[in-house]
Every structure is written in C-alpha cells, then in structure tokens.
Design a protein around this motif. Structure first.
Motif, PDB file in Angstrom:
ATOM      1  N   HIS A   1      79.374  41.229  54.903  1.00  0.00           N
ATOM      2  CA  HIS A   1      80.060  40.317  55.042  1.00  0.00           C
ATOM      3  C   HIS A   1      81.193  41.237  56.253  1.00  0.00           C
ATOM      4  O   HIS A   1      81.123  42.264  55.463  1.00  0.00           O
ATOM      5  CB  HIS A   1      81.216  39.273  54.647  1.00  0.00           C
ATOM      6  CG  HIS A   1      81.942  38.681  55.255  1.00  0.00           C
ATOM      7  ND1 HIS A   1      83.279  38.706  55.222  1.00  0.00           N
ATOM      8  CD2 HIS A   1      81.860  37.411  55.125  1.00  0.00           C
ATOM      9  CE1 HIS A   1      83.713  37.493  56.306  1.00  0.00           C
ATOM     10  NE2 HIS A   1      83.146  36.358  56.378  1.00  0.00           N
TER      11      HIS A   1
ATOM     12  N   GLN B   1      85.022  43.116  53.985  1.00  0.00           N
ATOM     13  CA  GLN B   1      84.690  44.059  52.602  1.00  0.00           C
ATOM     14  C   GLN B   1      85.740  44.678  51.848  1.00  0.00           C
ATOM     15  O   GLN B   1      86.347  44.833  52.234  1.00  0.00           O
ATOM     16  CB  GLN B   1      83.351  44.339  53.064  1.00  0.00           C
ATOM     17  CG  GLN B   1      83.806  45.196  53.852  1.00  0.00           C
ATOM     18  CD  GLN B   1      82.864  46.325  54.177  1.00  0.00           C
ATOM     19  OE1 GLN B   1      81.529  47.353  53.969  1.00  0.00           O
ATOM     20  NE2 GLN B   1      82.535  46.161  55.935  1.00  0.00           N
TER      21      GLN B   1
ATOM     22  N   ASP C   1      82.047  31.933  57.728  1.00  0.00           N
ATOM     23  CA  ASP C   1      82.667  32.960  57.931  1.00  0.00           C
ATOM     24  C   ASP C   1      83.520  32.948  56.114  1.00  0.00           C
ATOM     25  O   ASP C   1      84.394  34.016  55.859  1.00  0.00           O
ATOM     26  CB  ASP C   1      83.504  32.708  59.341  1.00  0.00           C
ATOM     27  CG  ASP C   1      83.121  32.318  60.185  1.00  0.00           C
ATOM     28  OD1 ASP C   1      82.484  33.444  60.670  1.00  0.00           O
ATOM     29  OD2 ASP C   1      84.031  31.666  61.151  1.00  0.00           O
TER      30      ASP C   1
ATOM     31  N   PHE D   1      87.982  33.869  56.962  1.00  0.00           N
ATOM     32  CA  PHE D   1      87.633  35.025  55.950  1.00  0.00           C
ATOM     33  C   PHE D   1      88.827  35.032  55.149  1.00  0.00           C
ATOM     34  O   PHE D   1      89.555  35.297  54.569  1.00  0.00           O
ATOM     35  CB  PHE D   1      88.011  36.848  56.988  1.00  0.00           C
ATOM     36  CG  PHE D   1      87.205  37.071  57.890  1.00  0.00           C
ATOM     37  CD1 PHE D   1      85.624  36.116  57.758  1.00  0.00           C
ATOM     38  CD2 PHE D   1      86.996  37.889  58.338  1.00  0.00           C
ATOM     39  CE1 PHE D   1      85.002  35.560  58.892  1.00  0.00           C
ATOM     40  CE2 PHE D   1      86.359  38.066  59.116  1.00  0.00           C
ATOM     41  CZ  PHE D   1      84.925  37.511  59.674  1.00  0.00           C
TER      42      PHE D   1
END
Length: 341
Positions: free
Chosen positions: A20, A23, A81, A138
């Motif tokens: 991803h 991170q 996501d 996210f």
C-alpha cells in the motif's frame, strides 16, 4: 517562549494495510530526517490516545465501534483503498489523540506566557478524507477535524482556520464543517483527482456558506501556483477571519517526486508556504498546529516535512515571501471577495 512540541507514537508503525502507498516507512523516513537535524529543537513527546468524547464530537458511535470491531477481528478492507489490521485501532486512536495533544499544548492553558507557538502531530493513518460517517481514502478518523472541534470545545478559541495543502481534496474535513462558520476550511488540491470533490463552487451551506474555500489547481501546478494561493488568498482570508488557531493538514504529495498525483511543488515550495503561514500567524498572535496527511515518495515526504517545520520553528520573525500574484489567485480572490471583506 517554550520550545515547539512534536507528538508521535510507536503505534503508527503497527497500522499495516499490506502492500500500500500509505506504509509505516513514511513515519520512519520523517523521523530519521528530523533526528538527523536534532529534531529541529522540538520537544518530542509521546501522544495519548484520543478520548471517546473527542472522537464522538466528529464521528458517530457506529463508525467508531465498527472500526474497533473490524480491527479486533483481525482486520480487513473498509473499501478498496482503506484497509485495517489488528494494530490499526491503536494507531488511529493515537493519530487523533496526537492532533488533540497539539491543541492542548498550544491553547489548552489560556493566558499561559510560556506556551509553545508551534506543534506537530506525526502519525498515521492520515485523516482528511474521513467524513463524519465514512472512513475512506486511507483515513479512519479525521484527525484534524477532531483537533479543531477539541479546540473549540476545550479552550478559549472561537474560530479555527484549517489550511489543507495535500494534493488530494480534504473531502472529509469539508463534510464535517460544511455548515459551520467557526471553522474556515481552505483546500489547495489538484483537480481533477481523487476523491472527485473540491470544486471551486463548493462553498458550504447554511451558517457555513462561504467558510469552505476550495482552490483547485490543474495537473502540473508547482511552487508558483501553490505558494501564491497561500500568500495571496489564504493569508488575506486569515487576516479577515482572525482565527484563534491555525491548523495545517500537511500532505506532501503535491511534490514533483510523488507517484500518486501530478504536482510540481519543490522542497523549497513547502518552506515558502510555511513562511506565509508563520508570518500571518505571528501577525495575528496565534499558534500553528501541523497534522500529517499524505505524501508517498519517502524522500520527498521527509524533506517536505523538514522544510516546513524548519521555517515554522525558526527563531525570530519570519518575513512573508515576496511572490508574483498568480492568475489563479486573482480569480479566487474575486470569488471569495465577500469573506475577504
């Protein structure tokens, strides 16, 4: 004057979304860069977890409970996501809690003569895409929104200015404060780009009409555009609005090296935007809080954060940058003339 404060927590490394862009290495890169500069003189502290009441000032219990339960069950995807792991719950609590701790350090003791004028929360997951009732992009909790609501509820601050210079529109922050006039939300972001919100005519509603200021920019925009928009649009708005606290949703993905967008901002560009913020904050006599958002090239992220904090934490006065007025700034100043007064 007290040293600027920086809040972080090891739980930021335990939020594991798998392969991803967002991170744990992002935090490592920032902290290594700051450590190499002796933390720029910041008083480095461990963040507390956010209190339930702080979260519920922005997010309903159903969303909070859902995130906690998903993490406790081993994790999984909220959307395509946004993924959580068992460690994500603690990371999200401290990401919101770190932003609130910045507020407490800056304005939590009214009249304190030795309060710091700058604080920064270096945590993940980021937050500005999290809407009141939806985690996305996210983001789990909207850290900067939680911090702003906390400032309004727990201090003498009556108005908060949030400047979001992440390359992606802060749809979540806009959603939270859409009908509020005690938060002025200004977002500079690439358009078109994820999440598809943030058109210039999105200005808020009800009491909040005019207090959402979207400043979309085309792909390929760099220092000339971003820095002018801060200096020639956001700074005059700040002077007119007269907030008691300025918060920066500090994403570094408008950088020319970032892989997720098409910005062309340089390391120096972030320092220039920071100089505009520092100068107007000094003029207004208000503190500045920085909350980490995006930035997915590790080197650009770390350098951008150092450039920003170096200027904001500078000893002595910081002069406002002398910049040409970009045509977009002229356009947006005309659009927001009523708020400028």
């Amino acid at each position: 004057m007290a040293a600027p404060v920086l809040f972080h927590h090891p739980s930021s490394l335990e939020h594991d979304p798998g392969p991803h862009p967002e991170q744990p290495a992002r935090i490592v890169a920032i902290e290594r860069a700051l450590e190499a500069r002796e933390w720029l003189g910041f008083d480095v502290r461990s963040s507390p977890p956010a209190a339930r009441a702080q979260l519920e000032a922005v997010h309903p219990a159903r969303l909070i409970n859902g995130i906690q339960e998903l993490c406790a069950s081993g994790g999984g995807a909220i959307d395509g996501d946004t993924v959580v792991s068992p460690g994500s719950w603690e990371a999200a609590l401290h990401a919101a809690g770190g932003a609130c701790a910045v507020v407490d350090a800056l304005v939590g003791m009214p009249g304190a003569v030795d309060a710091p004028r700058l604080g920064v929360s270096v945590h993940r997951p980021p937050g500005h895409h999290a809407e009141a009732r939806r985690s996305m992009g996210f983001c789990l909790f909207n850290n900067v929104a939680v911090a702003a609501r906390h400032a309004l509820a727990s201090s003498d601050v009556k108005r908060v200015l949030i400047l979001d210079w992440d390359v992606h529109h802060g749809n979540g922050t806009q959603d939270v404060f859409w009908q509020d006039d005690d938060v002025l939300f200004c977002s500079i972001h690439q358009w078109p780009l994820y999440p598809g919100t943030g058109a210039a005519d999105e200005v808020g509603a009800g009491a909040g009409r005019g207090y959402t200021v979207n400043l979309p920019v085309p792909p390929g925009s760099g220092d000339a555009v971003f820095c002018s928009l801060v200096e020639h649009v956001v700074v005059p708005l700040a002077r007119s609005y007269d907030p008691g606290l300025i918060l920066i949703s500090a994403g570094f993905d408008a950088h020319r090296d970032d892989p997720l967008a098409d910005g062309e901002v340089s390391d120096a560009g972030y320092g220039t935007m920071a100089a505009s913020v520092r100068a107007v904050a000094d003029a207004l006599g208000v503190p500045v809080g920085v909350v980490l958002e995006g930035g997915y090239d590790l080197g650009a992220l770390a350098r951008g954060m150092v450039a920003t904090l170096e200027v904001l934490a500078a000893d002595g006065p910081v002069a406002a940058p002398l910049l040409d007025v970009h045509p977009l700034s002229e356009k947006y100043r005309a659009r927001h003339a009523a708020l400028l007064g």
